[in-house]
Design a protein around this motif. Structure first.
Motif, PDB file in Angstrom:
ATOM      1  N   ARG A  47       0.892  -1.353  -0.021  1.00  0.00           N
ATOM      2  CA  ARG A  47       0.039  -0.018   0.142  1.00  0.00           C
ATOM      3  C   ARG A  47       0.789   1.282   0.033  1.00  0.00           C
ATOM      4  N   MET A  48       2.072   0.952   0.877  1.00  0.00           N
ATOM      5  CA  MET A  48       2.920   2.305   0.877  1.00  0.00           C
ATOM      6  C   MET A  48       3.349   2.697  -0.477  1.00  0.00           C
ATOM      7  N   LEU A  49       3.915   1.652  -1.215  1.00  0.00           N
ATOM      8  CA  LEU A  49       4.472   1.858  -2.562  1.00  0.00           C
ATOM      9  C   LEU A  49       3.461   2.288  -3.652  1.00  0.00           C
ATOM     10  N   GLU A  50       2.140   1.573  -3.614  1.00  0.00           N
ATOM     11  CA  GLU A  50       1.156   2.109  -4.411  1.00  0.00           C
ATOM     12  C   GLU A  50       0.954   3.677  -4.346  1.00  0.00           C
ATOM     13  N   GLN A  51       0.890   3.940  -2.831  1.00  0.00           N
ATOM     14  CA  GLN A  51       0.579   5.361  -2.774  1.00  0.00           C
ATOM     15  C   GLN A  51       1.904   6.344  -3.034  1.00  0.00           C
ATOM     16  N   HIS A  52       2.887   5.735  -2.757  1.00  0.00           N
ATOM     17  CA  HIS A  52       4.252   6.838  -2.842  1.00  0.00           C
ATOM     18  C   HIS A  52       5.430   5.922  -3.464  1.00  0.00           C
ATOM     19  N   PRO A  53       5.257   5.792  -4.759  1.00  0.00           N
ATOM     20  CA  PRO A  53       6.116   4.778  -5.546  1.00  0.00           C
ATOM     21  C   PRO A  53       7.641   5.349  -5.344  1.00  0.00           C
ATOM     22  N   GLU A  54       7.658   6.581  -4.932  1.00  0.00           N
ATOM     23  CA  GLU A  54       9.219   7.288  -5.153  1.00  0.00           C
ATOM     24  C   GLU A  54       9.916   6.538  -3.812  1.00  0.00           C
ATOM     25  N   LEU A  55       9.088   5.950  -2.747  1.00  0.00           N
ATOM     26  CA  LEU A  55       9.905   5.382  -1.599  1.00  0.00           C
ATOM     27  C   LEU A  55      10.500   4.111  -1.885  1.00  0.00           C
ATOM     28  N   ALA A  56      10.184   3.624  -2.959  1.00  0.00           N
ATOM     29  CA  ALA A  56      10.788   2.237  -3.035  1.00  0.00           C
ATOM     30  C   ALA A  56      12.344   2.332  -3.156  1.00  0.00           C
ATOM     31  N   ALA A  57      12.968   3.352  -3.543  1.00  0.00           N
ATOM     32  CA  ALA A  57      14.441   3.519  -3.374  1.00  0.00           C
ATOM     33  C   ALA A  57      14.851   3.717  -1.865  1.00  0.00           C
ATOM     34  N   CYS A  58      14.071   4.128  -1.129  1.00  0.00           N
ATOM     35  CA  CYS A  58      14.480   4.481   0.399  1.00  0.00           C
ATOM     36  C   CYS A  58      13.370   4.807   1.180  1.00  0.00           C
ATOM     37  N   PHE A  59      13.033   3.971   1.990  1.00  0.00           N
ATOM     38  CA  PHE A  59      11.942   4.324   3.061  1.00  0.00           C
ATOM     39  C   PHE A  59      12.406   3.893   4.480  1.00  0.00           C
TER      40      PHE A  59
END
Ligand code: IPE
Ligand code: IPE
Ligand code: MG
Length: 268
Positions: free
Chosen positions: A157-169
């Motif tokens: 769900r996080m990556l769906e809403q914030h794909p930019e976090l894939a690199a670093c969260f």
């Protein structure tokens, strides 16, 4: 705004009554077997224990109670037991949700609801909506819940809403997507029925929870048994990585212990 306090970092302020208790309600089948009754009779009896536990927690000032009712692994049980549990769930939802609402209790369900009949999902959603604004106490039922599922769905769900976090969260990015994002992490975990395992319950949230295991079977877990669990919790020193000496300088620790002992004495 979801409440996502991480008790792995902060000493809870609420003193010695656990704010949040999470319970694996185990031992229904063995309770029935001991009485030469079918396993499902134990599940039926277990619902009465749920009512008792809710009342006892409300009376003591606990704010959140999270109950493991059906795990993602429980589908592996015989089909007739699974069918009975689903029917029991529907009956309980029909009968109890309004009573919860009348008592100012917010009702929530966590777990993968996609496997449930539409009728059950509708009851759940209606119950959650009806009780959404109640603030006195939050009852959460974990149904078709698995701790690993929860972590995975949070990441998705996080990556769906914030794909930019894939690199670093970071932890704080992910925490708001957990199913229990509205509750503080459990202070006290109880498992009845004698097994000493987590069985894929709240894997992330139990990181610093105090663990309490009892041989008492769930249908026998009465108010006295709950008091014993809370008393055991009150003897624990929650250090969260600190030293015992660091905690002693906090002036309120002993005072809180005395207040809690007084409060509990009322229920003996
Ligand atoms: C817990 O009791 C209830 C559910 C898992 C639904 P059990 O049914 O696991 O009871 P035991 O462990 O077989 O006695
Ligand atoms: C855990 O009990 C799940 C619930 C109480 C809902 P189980 O009886 O299914 O756990 P295991 O299989 O013995 O670990
Ligand atoms: Mg069991």
């Amino acid at each position: 705004m979801p409440l996502t306090t991480s008790s792995t970092r902060e000493i809870p302020e609420t003193g010695m009554i656990p704010r949040h208790i999470a319970i694996i309600m185990d031992g229904n089948g063995r309770w029935a077997k001991k009485r030469f009754m079918p396993r499902v009779a134990g599940h039926k009896r277990g619902v009465e224990t749920v009512r008792t536990a809710i009342k006892a927690c409300v009376d003591r000032g606990v704010e959140y109670l999270t109950l493991f009712a059906f795990s993602s692994e429980n589908w592996r049980r015989p089909a007739d037991e699974v069918t009975f549990l689903m029917q029991l769930f529907i009956t309980v939802l029909e009968q109890e949700v309004v009573k919860l609402h009348e008592n100012g209790i917010r009702f929530k369900v966590i777990g993968d609801l996609s496997k449930f009949e539409p009728k059950i999902v509708e009851f759940i959603r209606n119950g959650e909506t009806l009780t959404a604004n109640n603030t006195r106490f939050t009852l959460t039922i974990a149904a078709n819940y698995g701790g690993r599922w929860d972590i995975m769905q949070a990441v998705h769900r996080m990556l769906e809403q914030h794909p930019e976090l894939a690199a670093c969260f970071e932890e704080k990015d992910l925490m708001q997507y957990f199913s229990l994002n509205y509750a503080p992490e459990p202070d006290l975990f109880i498992r009845t029925g004698g097994e000493k395992r987590i069985s894929n319950f709240l894997l992330w949230q139990l990181a610093y929870t105090e663990l309490y295991f009892t041989d008492t079977l769930w249908p026998d877990f009465d108010t006295r048994a709950l008091n014993l669990a809370i008393q055991s919790y009150q003897q624990r020193e929650r250090r969260f990585g600190r030293t015992s000496e660091q905690l002693q300088i906090a002036p309120s620790a002993n005072e809180l212990r005395e207040i809690a002992t007084e409060r509990m004495a009322k229920f003996q």
